[in-house]
Write a protein that holds these residues in place. Structure first.
Motif, PDB file in Angstrom:
ATOM      1  N   SER A   1       0.827  -1.204   0.000  1.00 52.22           N
ATOM      2  CA  SER A   1       0.000   0.000   0.000  1.00 52.22           C
ATOM      3  C   SER A   1       0.867   1.263   0.000  1.00 52.22           C
ATOM      4  CB  SER A   1      -0.919  -0.002   1.219  1.00 52.22           C
ATOM      5  OG  SER A   1      -1.682   1.163   1.266  1.00 52.22           O
ATOM      6  N   GLU A   2       1.897   1.263   0.819  1.00 57.86           N
ATOM      7  CA  GLU A   2       2.806   2.415   0.877  1.00 57.86           C
ATOM      8  C   GLU A   2       3.524   2.604  -0.460  1.00 57.86           C
ATOM      9  OE1 GLU A   2       4.599   5.764   2.510  1.00 57.86           O
ATOM     10  OE2 GLU A   2       2.908   4.583   3.250  1.00 57.86           O
ATOM     11  N   LEU A   3       3.957   1.504  -1.069  1.00 58.83           N
ATOM     12  CA  LEU A   3       4.606   1.569  -2.375  1.00 58.83           C
ATOM     13  C   LEU A   3       3.659   2.139  -3.420  1.00 58.83           C
ATOM     14  CD1 LEU A   3       6.979   0.979  -4.283  1.00 58.83           C
ATOM     15  CD2 LEU A   3       6.151  -1.382  -4.421  1.00 58.83           C
ATOM     16  N   ALA A   4       2.404   1.704  -3.410  1.00 56.06           N
ATOM     17  CA  ALA A   4       1.412   2.209  -4.361  1.00 56.06           C
ATOM     18  C   ALA A   4       1.216   3.713  -4.192  1.00 56.06           C
ATOM     19  CB  ALA A   4       0.087   1.474  -4.189  1.00 56.06           C
ATOM     20  N   CYS A   5       1.098   4.163  -2.949  1.00 55.19           N
ATOM     21  CA  CYS A   5       0.925   5.605  -2.696  1.00 55.19           C
ATOM     22  C   CYS A   5       2.110   6.405  -3.221  1.00 55.19           C
ATOM     23  CB  CYS A   5       0.750   5.863  -1.200  1.00 55.19           C
ATOM     24  SG  CYS A   5      -0.818   5.309  -0.539  1.00 55.19           S
TER      25      CYS A   5
ATOM     26  N   ALA B   1       4.259   5.539  -5.525  1.00 61.67           N
ATOM     27  CA  ALA B   1       4.330   5.457  -6.986  1.00 61.67           C
ATOM     28  C   ALA B   1       3.333   6.411  -7.636  1.00 61.67           C
ATOM     29  CB  ALA B   1       4.074   4.025  -7.452  1.00 61.67           C
ATOM     30  N   VAL B   2       2.120   6.459  -7.113  1.00 56.27           N
ATOM     31  CA  VAL B   2       1.099   7.358  -7.666  1.00 56.27           C
ATOM     32  C   VAL B   2       1.527   8.815  -7.488  1.00 56.27           C
ATOM     33  CG1 VAL B   2      -1.270   8.195  -7.345  1.00 56.27           C
ATOM     34  CG2 VAL B   2      -0.825   5.744  -7.527  1.00 56.27           C
ATOM     35  N   ILE B   3       2.060   9.144  -6.335  1.00 55.54           N
ATOM     36  CA  ILE B   3       2.517  10.518  -6.098  1.00 55.54           C
ATOM     37  C   ILE B   3       3.648  10.877  -7.060  1.00 55.54           C
ATOM     38  CG2 ILE B   3       3.739  12.007  -4.442  1.00 55.54           C
ATOM     39  CD1 ILE B   3       2.050  10.575  -2.239  1.00 55.54           C
ATOM     40  N   ALA B   4       4.605   9.970  -7.231  1.00 55.53           N
ATOM     41  CA  ALA B   4       5.727  10.241  -8.137  1.00 55.53           C
ATOM     42  C   ALA B   4       5.244  10.418  -9.577  1.00 55.53           C
ATOM     43  CB  ALA B   4       6.750   9.106  -8.062  1.00 55.53           C
ATOM     44  N   LEU B   5       4.349   9.553 -10.031  1.00 57.54           N
ATOM     45  CA  LEU B   5       3.814   9.686 -11.387  1.00 57.54           C
ATOM     46  C   LEU B   5       2.991  10.955 -11.549  1.00 57.54           C
ATOM     47  CD1 LEU B   5       2.757   6.048 -12.325  1.00 57.54           C
ATOM     48  CD2 LEU B   5       4.459   7.474 -13.475  1.00 57.54           C
ATOM     49  N   ALA B   6       2.232  11.313 -10.530  1.00 56.94           N
ATOM     50  CA  ALA B   6       1.428  12.529 -10.590  1.00 56.94           C
ATOM     51  C   ALA B   6       2.321  13.757 -10.740  1.00 56.94           C
ATOM     52  CB  ALA B   6       0.549  12.650  -9.347  1.00 56.94           C
ATOM     53  N   ARG B   7       3.407  13.790  -9.995  1.00 57.91           N
ATOM     54  CA  ARG B   7       4.341  14.918 -10.112  1.00 57.91           C
ATOM     55  C   ARG B   7       4.991  14.942 -11.492  1.00 57.91           C
ATOM     56  NH1 ARG B   7       7.037  14.127  -4.189  1.00 57.91           N
ATOM     57  NH2 ARG B   7       5.422  15.205  -3.020  1.00 57.91           N
ATOM     58  N   GLU B   8       5.380  13.758 -11.966  1.00 58.44           N
ATOM     59  CA  GLU B   8       6.023  13.660 -13.283  1.00 58.44           C
ATOM     60  C   GLU B   8       5.074  14.100 -14.394  1.00 58.44           C
ATOM     61  OE1 GLU B   8       7.186   9.836 -15.765  1.00 58.44           O
ATOM     62  OE2 GLU B   8       8.511  10.103 -14.024  1.00 58.44           O
ATOM     63  N   ARG B   9       3.812  13.730 -14.290  1.00 59.74           N
ATOM     64  CA  ARG B   9       2.818  14.050 -15.318  1.00 59.74           C
ATOM     65  C   ARG B   9       2.145  15.398 -15.100  1.00 59.74           C
ATOM     66  NH1 ARG B   9      -0.731   8.491 -15.916  1.00 59.74           N
ATOM     67  NH2 ARG B   9       0.976   7.097 -16.505  1.00 59.74           N
ATOM     68  N   ASP B  10       2.402  16.022 -13.968  1.00 62.00           N
ATOM     69  CA  ASP B  10       1.747  17.267 -13.581  1.00 62.00           C
ATOM     70  C   ASP B  10       0.226  17.094 -13.562  1.00 62.00           C
ATOM     71  OD1 ASP B  10       1.814  19.881 -12.654  1.00 62.00           O
ATOM     72  OD2 ASP B  10       1.640  20.741 -14.666  1.00 62.00           O
TER      73      ASP B  10
ATOM     74  N   GLN C   1      -5.294  11.433  -7.957  1.00 60.02           N
ATOM     75  CA  GLN C   1      -6.536  10.734  -8.284  1.00 60.02           C
ATOM     76  C   GLN C   1      -6.617  10.442  -9.791  1.00 60.02           C
ATOM     77  OE1 GLN C   1     -10.219  12.744  -7.356  1.00 60.02           O
ATOM     78  NE2 GLN C   1     -11.441  10.969  -7.889  1.00 60.02           N
ATOM     79  N   THR C   2      -6.250  11.411 -10.628  1.00 54.62           N
ATOM     80  CA  THR C   2      -6.270  11.213 -12.075  1.00 54.62           C
ATOM     81  C   THR C   2      -5.305  10.102 -12.476  1.00 54.62           C
ATOM     82  OG1 THR C   2      -6.852  13.528 -12.441  1.00 54.62           O
ATOM     83  CG2 THR C   2      -5.871  12.351 -14.298  1.00 54.62           C
ATOM     84  N   VAL C   3      -4.116  10.117 -11.914  1.00 56.51           N
ATOM     85  CA  VAL C   3      -3.112   9.095 -12.228  1.00 56.51           C
ATOM     86  C   VAL C   3      -3.585   7.717 -11.774  1.00 56.51           C
ATOM     87  CG1 VAL C   3      -0.769   8.295 -11.709  1.00 56.51           C
ATOM     88  CG2 VAL C   3      -1.185  10.710 -12.226  1.00 56.51           C
ATOM     89  N   ALA C   4      -4.097   7.615 -10.557  1.00 59.78           N
ATOM     90  CA  ALA C   4      -4.553   6.326 -10.038  1.00 59.78           C
ATOM     91  C   ALA C   4      -5.680   5.760 -10.902  1.00 59.78           C
ATOM     92  CB  ALA C   4      -5.021   6.472  -8.593  1.00 59.78           C
TER      93      ALA C   4
END
Length: 98
Positions: free
Chosen positions: A67-71, A73-82, A86-89
């Motif tokens: 669960s921590e890894l998923a959180c 990863a989503v945060i890192a991708l969200a920052r990368e994609r701007d 929620q949109t990334v997940a």
């Protein structure tokens, strides 16, 4: 009262540090290492590594680590994609935009 809190915290720490034996046998892997190996093995469909990583820590600790890894990863991708997390997940899961 603080003695009970300390004893309870000690038991919680043992669950996260040890395997299914409930603290009787310390393992050489922590829950985040187990989660990283488990998730990467799942992505590569490597059942042997999945089983190995699942044996390093308790099921509860592995679930927390995944669960921590998923959180993270989503945060890192969200920052990368701007984009928002929620949109990334939703995109990763193939769900329609909210």
């Amino acid at each position: 009262m603080w003695g009970k809190v300390g004893a309870s915290w000690g038991r919680v720490r043992e669950v996260f540090r040890s395997g299914p034996g409930g603290g009787q046998e310390a393992r050489g892997h922590n829950l985040f290492e187990a989660a990283a190996v488990y998730v990467s093995a799942c992505a590569e469909d490597d059942q042997e590594r999945i089983d190995e990583a699942a044996g390093w820590v308790s099921p509860e600790a592995l679930s927390f680590g995944v669960s921590e890894l998923a959180c993270r990863a989503v945060i890192a991708l969200a920052r990368e994609r701007d984009e928002s997390p929620q949109t990334v997940a939703r995109d990763l899961l193939g769900l329609p935009a909210a």
